[in-house]
Design an enzyme around this catalytic site. Structure first.
Site, PDB file in Angstrom:
ATOM      1  CE  LYS A 172      -3.113   1.964   3.287  1.00 32.04           C
ATOM      2  NZ  LYS A 172      -2.309   2.949   4.210  1.00 32.04           N
ATOM      3  CG  HIS A 264      -6.176  -0.060   6.160  1.00 28.68           C
ATOM      4  ND1 HIS A 264      -5.839  -1.548   5.619  1.00 28.68           N
ATOM      5  CD2 HIS A 264      -5.274   0.519   7.013  1.00 28.68           C
ATOM      6  CE1 HIS A 264      -3.892  -0.707   5.809  1.00 28.68           C
ATOM      7  NE2 HIS A 264      -4.393   0.294   6.485  1.00 28.68           N
ATOM      8  CE  LYS A 360      -2.745   7.794  11.233  1.00 31.36           C
ATOM      9  NZ  LYS A 360      -2.081   6.731  11.501  1.00 31.36           N
TER      10      LYS A 360
HETATM   11  C1  BG6 Z   1      -1.634   1.966   7.869  1.00 29.97           C
HETATM   12  C2  BG6 Z   1      -1.271   3.591   8.111  1.00 29.97           C
HETATM   13  O1  BG6 Z   1      -1.342   1.161   6.403  1.00 29.97           O
HETATM   14  O2  BG6 Z   1      -2.183   1.096   8.831  1.00 29.97           O
HETATM   15  C3  BG6 Z   1      -0.984   3.906   9.651  1.00 29.97           C
HETATM   16  O3  BG6 Z   1      -0.608   3.812   6.401  1.00 29.97           O
HETATM   17  C4  BG6 Z   1      -2.047   3.179  10.361  1.00 29.97           C
HETATM   18  O4  BG6 Z   1      -1.078   5.111   8.815  1.00 29.97           O
HETATM   19  C5  BG6 Z   1      -1.827   2.086  10.051  1.00 29.97           C
HETATM   20  O5  BG6 Z   1      -1.411   3.906  11.465  1.00 29.97           O
HETATM   21  C6  BG6 Z   1      -2.569   1.122  10.440  1.00 29.97           C
HETATM   22  O6  BG6 Z   1      -1.971  -0.151  10.994  1.00 29.97           O
HETATM   23  P1  BG6 Z   1      -2.603  -0.546  12.271  1.00 29.97           P
HETATM   24  O7  BG6 Z   1      -2.230  -2.678  12.049  1.00 29.97           O
HETATM   25  O8  BG6 Z   1      -1.926  -0.143  13.193  1.00 29.97           O
HETATM   26  O9  BG6 Z   1      -3.899  -0.770  12.600  1.00 29.97           O
END
Ligand code: BG6
Length: 533
Positions: A172, A264, A360
């Site tokens: 990604k 996601h 965030k």
């Molecule tokens: C990533 C994003 O794809 O996913 C990040 O670029 C984000 O900004 C992250 O923090 C979150 O993934 P996880 O697995 O930590 O929930």
């Protein structure tokens, strides 16, 4: 037009039926010195060695521009593994097995010569371990994806035969909008067939996400209720406590919408909303997901909220606002929070809103899906304060504290009918041994066995961008003026609450001790519902 995925399908080793046992292979990692390789790819390989899931004839060629030898590369990774392994207990046998198979190749990824030399190295490697199959891992910045695939093609490295497959993992972000995603698909599909391409969305590597399909389709009790007749709304939350963590430059160009939603959050949404596939075959599953994603209404700006964090207190620490992060403009209009209301245009979901939010610097780290069921019919509870009866909620906790719970009403023992909200809870840790994972083990293993179920197909990626493109355009035409609009460490902007309040609904709390804290008697008080005949 959505790019078709079968355009260049050929009868080669990659589409003959396979077992789940990986064949001998060489893994070529572009970006061998990068963060992704260190934090995720190498630890995942180490875990696969520990669980004996890599073939004995296996080698890794790490490619990057840093000036270091194979010995230095191995040593750097050994140091990193020692510090990142819990309590410093590295399984030396498993690690040596892997480290002995690692080779470093210093090279410039923009030069054709690199790929000719790589061909030579692969030939040498094959003479050594007889591994004819090659998996290329593009752990590099997105601007290299297309050019590297083209160079691989020019050097003849993507050519498959009956006895040798060639596959490419692409990280990604896959494009930054619909037109760039289409252009990238066209570029790589000019070289590779769709069945050689593994587009990663790391959320699909999470056990709890994979479990959604099992929950829905391997149990008889959920599916009959899984529709508009019984479900009132679905809430999907991916809340993070971290800020942009030194990724200001990337984030300024990206923002929360592009970073989290078409990938996601839509993957989670599709797992919840898709129709049952006819089998767990990769294309059967991906077709159903794509059909669901096609049914998402274009998102109107009235159904979307953007936010940006200011300073505040997060997890007891004073934190600075987004505009004070390194590499971020002091007047930045980039969103770090987004909340959306999605409408789905199909028989199963018409009229059931899917509310999505991600941000965030929120009050807690929590990724979860809450399916809120319709309230019980009111007749029985006439003359009682029924509006306070809690709805049943099925909560899938993706992370942390992985598990699932169902909330329902129960009568409190006594002469009066007093109804309490209670919950049944399943926690993974109560049933299964914890497994060391960084979330990439299944994804890498699946590539090695040629199972693309957990990877995004070209048409899926394009459909997801199409669903958000109107909103991206509208937000860029109309930059907001009220940023920052939520304090670091809070639950997000108030406008997100209004989005649901307009529909007479509310978000489930972020970061409460219990997912059903809102209906626990000690938090919300009991509901006295004295039934009159
Ligand atoms: C990533 C994003 O794809 O996913 C990040 O670029 C984000 O900004 C992250 O923090 C979150 O993934 P996880 O697995 O930590 O929930």
């Amino acid at each position: 037009m959505v790019t078709t995925f079968s355009s260049k399908r050929t009868e080669t080793a990659s589409n003959v039926p396979r077992g789940r046992q990986p064949q001998p292979a060489t893994l070529v990692i572009f970006g061998a010195g990068g963060d992704l390789t260190k934090r995720l790819v190498v630890p995942a390989l180490y875990h696969l060695v520990q669980s004996r899931e890599l073939p004995d004839q296996f080698a890794i060629i790490g490619v990057d521009h840093d000036d270091q030898t194979t010995e230095q590369w191995r040593q750097n990774l050994t140091n990193m593994m020692r510090t990142s392994t819990p309590s410093g207990r590295l399984d030396v046998q498993a690690w040596s097995w892997l480290a002995d198979r690692m080779h470093y190749f210093r090279a410039d990824l923009t030069q054709a010569e690199t790929f000719r030399n790589l061909n030579g190295l692969l030939v040498q490697q094959r003479a050594h371990n007889n591994a004819t199959n090659v998996l290329f891992y593009l752990a590099v910045s997105e601007r290299f994806f297309g050019p590297i695939v083209e160079q691989l093609g020019h050097a003849g490295l993507t050519q498959q035969t009956e006895r040798a497959w060639r596959r490419v993992i692409i990280e990604k972000p896959f494009g930054h909008d619909l037109s760039s995603a289409k252009a990238l698909n066209a570029q790589i599909l000019g070289v590779l067939s769709e069945d050689q391409i593994y587009r990663i969305d790391h959320f699909l590597g999470k056990e709890t996400v994979q479990n959604i399909l099992v929950l829905r389709f391997a149990n008889g009790i959920f599916e009959p209720l899984w529709n508009r007749n019984h479900i009132d709304n679905v809430q999907i939350t991916a809340a993070e406590t971290i800020g942009v963590e030194g990724r200001g430059r990337f984030y300024e160009q990206t923002g929360a919408l592009r970073d989290m939603v078409p990938n996601h959050l839509f993957q989670l949404t599709a797992m919840i909303g898709m129709e049952p596939p006819i089998s767990f075959d990769a294309d059967a599953v991906r077709t159903k997901k794509t059909e669901f994603l096609q049914a998402i209404h274009p998102i109107s700006p009235e159904h979307a909220v953007r936010g940006q964090y200011g300073g505040g207190i997060a997890l007891g620490q004073k934190v600075q606002g987004y505009r004070h992060e390194p590499d971020v403009a002091p007047d930045s209009a980039t969103e770090t929070y987004v909340a959306l209301k999605l409408g789905i245009d199909n028989w199963r979901w018409a009229g059931v809103p899917f509310y999505l939010r991600t941000g965030k610097r929120l009050s807690a780290r929590m990724t979860e899906i809450a399916i809120q069921f319709r309230q019980a019919p009111y007749a029985l509870f006439r003359d009682t304060p029924v509006e306070r009866l809690p709805a049943n909620i099925l909560t899938l906790r993706i992370q942390p504290d992985e598990g699932l719970s169902v909330s329902f009403s129960a009568k409190r023992p006594g002469t009066e009918i007093e109804i309490y909200g209670v919950a049944m809870d399943f926690a993974y840790r109560d049933y299964f041994e914890p497994v060391a994972t960084v979330g990439y083990e299944t994804l890498i293993y699946d590539c090695l066995v040629g199972d693309a179920t957990l990877f995004q197909r070209a048409d899926t990626v394009e459909v997801t961008w199409r669903a958000v493109q109107g909103l991206i355009d509208s937000w860029s035409r109309d930059p907001t003026t009220d940023f920052p609009n939520y304090a670091g460490g809070s639950a997000g902007p108030v406008a997100a609450d209004r989005l649901l309040a307009c529909d007479g609904r509310a978000w489930l709390p972020i970061g409460a001790d219990h997912p059903h804290a809102a209906i626990r008697p000690d938090v919300a008080g009991s509901v006295a519902a004295k039934v009159t005949p």
